[in-house]
Design a protein around this motif. Sequence first.
Motif, PDB file in Angstrom:
ATOM      1  N   LYS A 222       0.904  -1.162  -0.228  1.00 27.23           N
ATOM      2  CA  LYS A 222      -0.488  -0.032  -0.010  1.00 27.23           C
ATOM      3  C   LYS A 222       1.133   0.987  -0.274  1.00 27.23           C
ATOM      4  N   ALA A 223       1.840   1.921   0.748  1.00 24.90           N
ATOM      5  CA  ALA A 223       2.713   2.644   0.508  1.00 24.90           C
ATOM      6  C   ALA A 223       3.370   2.498  -0.294  1.00 24.90           C
ATOM      7  N   TYR A 224       4.275   1.649  -0.702  1.00 22.71           N
ATOM      8  CA  TYR A 224       4.290   1.321  -2.152  1.00 22.71           C
ATOM      9  C   TYR A 224       3.725   1.930  -3.660  1.00 22.71           C
ATOM     10  N   GLU A 225       2.185   2.126  -3.548  1.00 20.52           N
ATOM     11  CA  GLU A 225       1.447   2.083  -4.296  1.00 20.52           C
ATOM     12  C   GLU A 225       1.103   3.837  -4.363  1.00 20.52           C
TER      13      GLU A 225
ATOM     14  N   PRO B 125       1.522   5.821 -10.434  1.00 18.58           N
ATOM     15  CA  PRO B 125       0.079   6.874 -10.396  1.00 18.58           C
ATOM     16  C   PRO B 125      -1.045   6.702  -9.838  1.00 18.58           C
ATOM     17  N   GLY B 126      -1.577   5.013 -10.183  1.00 18.11           N
ATOM     18  CA  GLY B 126      -2.194   4.700  -9.767  1.00 18.11           C
ATOM     19  C   GLY B 126      -2.913   4.464  -8.713  1.00 18.11           C
TER      20      GLY B 126
ATOM     21  N   THR C  98      -6.219   6.975  -3.733  1.00 16.47           N
ATOM     22  CA  THR C  98      -6.101   7.658  -2.450  1.00 16.47           C
ATOM     23  C   THR C  98      -6.827   9.524  -2.562  1.00 16.47           C
ATOM     24  N   ALA C  99      -6.256  10.354  -4.313  1.00 25.08           N
ATOM     25  CA  ALA C  99      -6.955  11.541  -3.979  1.00 25.08           C
ATOM     26  C   ALA C  99      -8.323  11.130  -3.806  1.00 25.08           C
ATOM     27  N   PHE C 100      -8.981  10.212  -5.197  1.00 24.06           N
ATOM     28  CA  PHE C 100     -10.769  10.351  -5.229  1.00 24.06           C
ATOM     29  C   PHE C 100     -10.753   8.902  -4.125  1.00 24.06           C
ATOM     30  N   HIS C 101     -10.585   9.200  -2.622  1.00 24.68           N
ATOM     31  CA  HIS C 101     -10.970   8.128  -1.616  1.00 24.68           C
ATOM     32  C   HIS C 101     -11.369   6.621  -2.005  1.00 24.68           C
TER      33      HIS C 101
END
Lengths: 422, 106
Positions: free
Chosen positions: A57-60, A65-66, A71-74
């Motif tokens: 998760k931290a890596y992604e 970009p994905g 996270t940007a779009f929750h």
Amino acid sequence: MSTQIALDTFVAETGGWVAAQLEACTRCGICAEACHFYQATGNPDFAPVWKIEVLRKAYEQRMTPGGKLKTAFHIEKKIDDQELLDWSKIVYEACTVCNKCSMACPMGIDLGPLIHNVRTGLAAAGLVPADLAAAVQKQLDEGSPLGVTDDVFADRIDWVQDDWDVDIPIDKEGSDTMVVFSSIEIMKFPENLADIARILNTAGENWTLSSKGREVVNFGFYEGSPEHTALFLQKLVDAATELKVKKIVVTECGHAYDALRWTAANLIDVPKELEITHIVALMDKFVSEGKIKLKKGAFDGSGGIAFHDACKIQRRGGHIEEPRRLLNILAPESFRELTPNKEQAICCGGGGGVIAIKEADPYRFAVFGLKIDQAKVAGADTVVMACSNCRLQFLDGIQHYGSELKIKGLSNMVAEAMEGAN
Amino acid sequence: MASFTLTPVEKGIMRCRHTGELSHEDVQTLASFLHDYRGKLLIDLTDITGEECGRHIHQFAPMMPTAAIFGAELDPGVLDFPDSYYTHQVKLFDTEAEALAWLREQ
């Protein structure tokens, strides 16, 4: 705050190799079936693929970009403190970093080092379980996680020399070999000191202990802190350099062997000419070179005898055939294999610092049930091993289950069967 | 003959009675016994002095299961050993009754 530190550490630890491993994982879950904690409890949180999920998760979220879009779009929530606390329980209490999962992974992913990376991030964030953190602090303060201070060490060695009537050289400059015991052996299994000394003396080995590098256990490695691991390793390498030895022999301790044999070279300067080996390999060498002679069949006639493969000595260390060659001399009629065995063996459940964490007791005992079952199926009355941490877990486990299984250290058997001992 | 005897007191409790100075063989046998024994231990020192056994009690303490010691005056310092996950409680008592009562509660 701790989340930020952990995430920064995860990201710092995520080089090309880690990223490639995380990208290669198809999350098929086959690794779950290889994990003894999952097998014993059925808890899906204990599946190795889940243990590294926080790293993925931290890596992604930080590097792809994905992940950033999610996270940007929750679509995916950011890792928070509570989540990290949950992972701390999973990777410290229900994982011995035995790395059997990597043997099962069809993609060839080396899960053990990835789980170690998770521990590294959690250690940086101060999320190491209290019992383990206390032992690390003790090693920092006193030089030993289990209280083997200068005085305790000297006192203990004196007692063993007197009452087991054996010579144990200390700080003998110009020795070829420096032997390093684990604190468990020094405090709980002092006969290991006597028996290994007797084996080395009989073989004519020019050896010594070091008062500065007096024990090999590395709780920094358990917690996953590279700084602490390096600090504890450096003491051993400095001691070996000071005594001008050519070789360090690690006695019956698995994790310490892993740390010194492989991890040390990645963290500190280890002289290239300094050989690091395990007592099992050395005993086997002594026998093959005729330096010690063992009474054939010395342990036959008292029931079935099986060997427990320690994760770090056998699976990781590759010392698979040496103990078997020795046991085929010591108990050729009684020796039998546990199934699975060798590099596929099931961990005892106490490694990786788990045995030191009180809250992990229910998990390690659940796992130990698998070892009892293995011994029953194999018809073993005695289980032999070459790791004192495994031995402690076996002793606790048989008490927990009220089992009649007998436990033996391989070095003790070799010493007992040795002809013409000094 | 060994300078100690091992006799059951009741289920789960064994009496280890010391009757004299421990020989090297006794020490090695006791070390082996402590690895194999899975109950609690009542250590009876009524037949010896604290001086005779203090050093051995000190060295054996980290290897002992839960144990209660009585019967000889011992320097409490002999039970100073590093507390850790592999150790069990070992305590000194004035009388056998007190020692046994405590052991039963453990």
